[in-house]
Motif scaffolding. Sequence first.
Motif, PDB file in Angstrom:
ATOM      1  N   SER A   1      31.414  50.081  24.131  1.00 26.33           N
ATOM      2  CA  SER A   1      32.773  48.680  23.955  1.00 26.33           C
ATOM      3  C   SER A   1      32.169  47.610  24.358  1.00 26.33           C
ATOM      4  N   PHE A   2      32.938  46.214  23.800  1.00 27.97           N
ATOM      5  CA  PHE A   2      32.688  44.695  24.410  1.00 27.97           C
ATOM      6  C   PHE A   2      33.314  44.298  25.206  1.00 27.97           C
ATOM      7  N   GLU A   3      33.113  43.841  25.563  1.00 31.88           N
ATOM      8  CA  GLU A   3      33.735  43.378  27.637  1.00 31.88           C
ATOM      9  C   GLU A   3      33.358  41.947  27.629  1.00 31.88           C
ATOM     10  N   LEU A   4      34.420  41.311  28.332  1.00 31.40           N
ATOM     11  CA  LEU A   4      33.527  39.760  28.790  1.00 31.40           C
ATOM     12  C   LEU A   4      34.617  40.766  30.263  1.00 31.40           C
ATOM     13  N   THR A   5      33.262  39.984  31.277  1.00 30.37           N
ATOM     14  CA  THR A   5      33.513  39.995  32.500  1.00 30.37           C
ATOM     15  C   THR A   5      33.945  38.956  33.421  1.00 30.37           C
ATOM     16  N   GLN A   6      34.508  38.309  34.113  1.00 30.92           N
ATOM     17  CA  GLN A   6      35.547  37.007  34.815  1.00 30.92           C
ATOM     18  C   GLN A   6      35.423  37.438  36.599  1.00 30.92           C
ATOM     19  N   PRO A   7      34.944  36.741  36.955  1.00 31.64           N
ATOM     20  CA  PRO A   7      35.234  36.847  38.613  1.00 31.64           C
ATOM     21  C   PRO A   7      36.560  37.263  39.087  1.00 31.64           C
ATOM     22  N   PRO A   8      37.178  38.213  39.900  1.00 30.81           N
ATOM     23  CA  PRO A   8      38.754  37.839  40.291  1.00 30.81           C
ATOM     24  C   PRO A   8      39.116  36.652  40.261  1.00 30.81           C
ATOM     25  N   SER A   9      38.207  36.331  41.151  1.00 32.09           N
ATOM     26  CA  SER A   9      38.943  34.518  42.480  1.00 32.09           C
ATOM     27  C   SER A   9      38.241  33.631  42.165  1.00 32.09           C
ATOM     28  N   VAL A  10      38.846  32.787  42.094  1.00 31.89           N
ATOM     29  CA  VAL A  10      38.074  31.194  42.876  1.00 31.89           C
ATOM     30  C   VAL A  10      39.011  31.146  43.476  1.00 31.89           C
ATOM     31  N   SER A  11      37.863  29.989  44.797  1.00 32.35           N
ATOM     32  CA  SER A  11      38.805  29.133  45.199  1.00 32.35           C
ATOM     33  C   SER A  11      38.693  27.507  45.179  1.00 32.35           C
ATOM     34  N   VAL A  12      39.330  26.330  45.488  1.00 30.38           N
ATOM     35  CA  VAL A  12      38.707  25.039  45.255  1.00 30.38           C
ATOM     36  C   VAL A  12      39.944  24.725  46.300  1.00 30.38           C
ATOM     37  N   SER A  13      39.305  23.546  46.875  1.00 29.74           N
ATOM     38  CA  SER A  13      40.088  22.628  47.376  1.00 29.74           C
ATOM     39  C   SER A  13      40.419  21.309  46.701  1.00 29.74           C
ATOM     40  N   PRO A  14      41.692  20.389  46.717  1.00 30.20           N
ATOM     41  CA  PRO A  14      42.096  19.587  45.855  1.00 30.20           C
ATOM     42  C   PRO A  14      41.158  18.379  46.047  1.00 30.20           C
ATOM     43  N   GLY A  15      40.980  18.282  44.406  1.00 28.61           N
ATOM     44  CA  GLY A  15      39.444  16.891  44.216  1.00 28.61           C
ATOM     45  C   GLY A  15      37.872  17.956  43.831  1.00 28.61           C
ATOM     46  N   HIS A  16      37.808  18.803  44.355  1.00 28.57           N
ATOM     47  CA  HIS A  16      36.541  19.448  44.115  1.00 28.57           C
ATOM     48  C   HIS A  16      36.338  20.204  42.878  1.00 28.57           C
ATOM     49  N   THR A  17      35.494  21.053  42.349  1.00 30.17           N
ATOM     50  CA  THR A  17      35.230  21.247  41.225  1.00 30.17           C
ATOM     51  C   THR A  17      35.069  22.281  41.275  1.00 30.17           C
ATOM     52  N   ALA A  18      35.976  24.106  40.384  1.00 29.68           N
ATOM     53  CA  ALA A  18      36.097  24.904  40.418  1.00 29.68           C
ATOM     54  C   ALA A  18      35.471  25.431  38.890  1.00 29.68           C
ATOM     55  N   ARG A  19      34.240  26.600  39.224  1.00 29.10           N
ATOM     56  CA  ARG A  19      33.091  26.752  37.930  1.00 29.10           C
ATOM     57  C   ARG A  19      34.077  28.080  37.757  1.00 29.10           C
ATOM     58  N   ILE A  20      34.288  29.253  36.862  1.00 30.98           N
ATOM     59  CA  ILE A  20      34.948  30.025  35.956  1.00 30.98           C
ATOM     60  C   ILE A  20      33.510  30.362  35.622  1.00 30.98           C
ATOM     61  N   THR A  21      32.878  32.051  35.389  1.00 30.19           N
ATOM     62  CA  THR A  21      32.095  32.376  34.767  1.00 30.19           C
ATOM     63  C   THR A  21      32.758  34.111  33.780  1.00 30.19           C
ATOM     64  N   CYS A  22      32.071  33.821  32.643  1.00 29.64           N
ATOM     65  CA  CYS A  22      32.037  34.889  31.913  1.00 29.64           C
ATOM     66  C   CYS A  22      31.119  35.502  31.041  1.00 29.64           C
ATOM     67  N   SER A  23      30.800  36.333  31.710  1.00 28.08           N
ATOM     68  CA  SER A  23      30.002  37.479  31.029  1.00 28.08           C
ATOM     69  C   SER A  23      30.024  38.366  30.202  1.00 28.08           C
ATOM     70  N   GLY A  24      29.497  37.723  28.988  1.00 30.54           N
ATOM     71  CA  GLY A  24      29.858  39.826  27.609  1.00 30.54           C
ATOM     72  C   GLY A  24      28.197  39.147  26.808  1.00 30.54           C
ATOM     73  N   ASP A  25      27.324  40.360  26.290  1.00 31.57           N
ATOM     74  CA  ASP A  25      26.035  40.300  25.721  1.00 31.57           C
ATOM     75  C   ASP A  25      26.342  39.207  24.296  1.00 31.57           C
ATOM     76  N   ALA A  26      27.069  39.409  23.970  1.00 27.80           N
ATOM     77  CA  ALA A  26      27.245  38.927  22.852  1.00 27.80           C
ATOM     78  C   ALA A  26      28.084  36.901  22.477  1.00 27.80           C
ATOM     79  N   LEU A  27      27.649  36.756  23.684  1.00 29.35           N
ATOM     80  CA  LEU A  27      28.304  35.237  24.077  1.00 29.35           C
ATOM     81  C   LEU A  27      27.190  34.118  22.689  1.00 29.35           C
TER      82      LEU A  27
END
Lengths: 108, 118
Positions: A1-27
């Motif tokens: 079945s089709f799935e989209l996978t993300q990391p469970p958690s991301v931590s970032v300090s205020p003012g810094h940059t956070a990046r959240i990924t999403c992985s899927g075969d159809a993207l």
Amino acid sequence: SFELTQPPSVSVSPGHTARITCSGDALPRRYAYWYQQKSGQAPVLVIYEDDKRPSGIPERFSGSSSGTMATLTISGAQVEDEADYFCYSTDSSGDHYVFGTGTKVSVL
Amino acid sequence: QVQLVQSESELKKPGASVKVSCKASGYTFTDNALNWVRQAPGQGLEWMGWINTDTGNPTYAQGFGGRFVFSLDTSVSTAYLQISSLKAEDTAVYYCARDADQLLFLYWGQGTLVTVSS
């Protein structure tokens, strides 16, 4: 079945940059959408069609997509950005939609 | 402005049925499909499917056939989600959500908590 996978958690300090990924075969062939959900609230659309920002969403939220991975970037993260973030897309046929597994973003 | 207002929380026993409503206002009800999304406690979002508010034709995501039924009453601009033979694992917040052209799920109801417990 089709799935989209993300990391469970991301931590970032205020003012810094956070990046959240999403992985899927159809993207490579399908758009990604991103939703922010704060505790006890309904989700809010923050990015649509990979990289477009709805009216009212701060410019620090941006999206991109390359190959099988979409990315939500929060540039200059604020304390109020602490939330769960979900990507959303469809499989290659366009018939089956699914949300990603979700990422909890902590700003501290 | 577009509003989706859902019914209040429900507490049901296993085996019972529940009907969640989603009343739309601020636009022509039959112009936009409505989606249903489930969120179990502490879990992620699950797309359940959608209903064409013009034809009444529902489309169910995998795993949401059978006990889950989408319906409409266009006279009161309201969509319904009925769940029969409730199980403990149906305990969740159920949301209705509407697209705005390419902005998928731009508008959301406030959510309805359905608790299934003996």
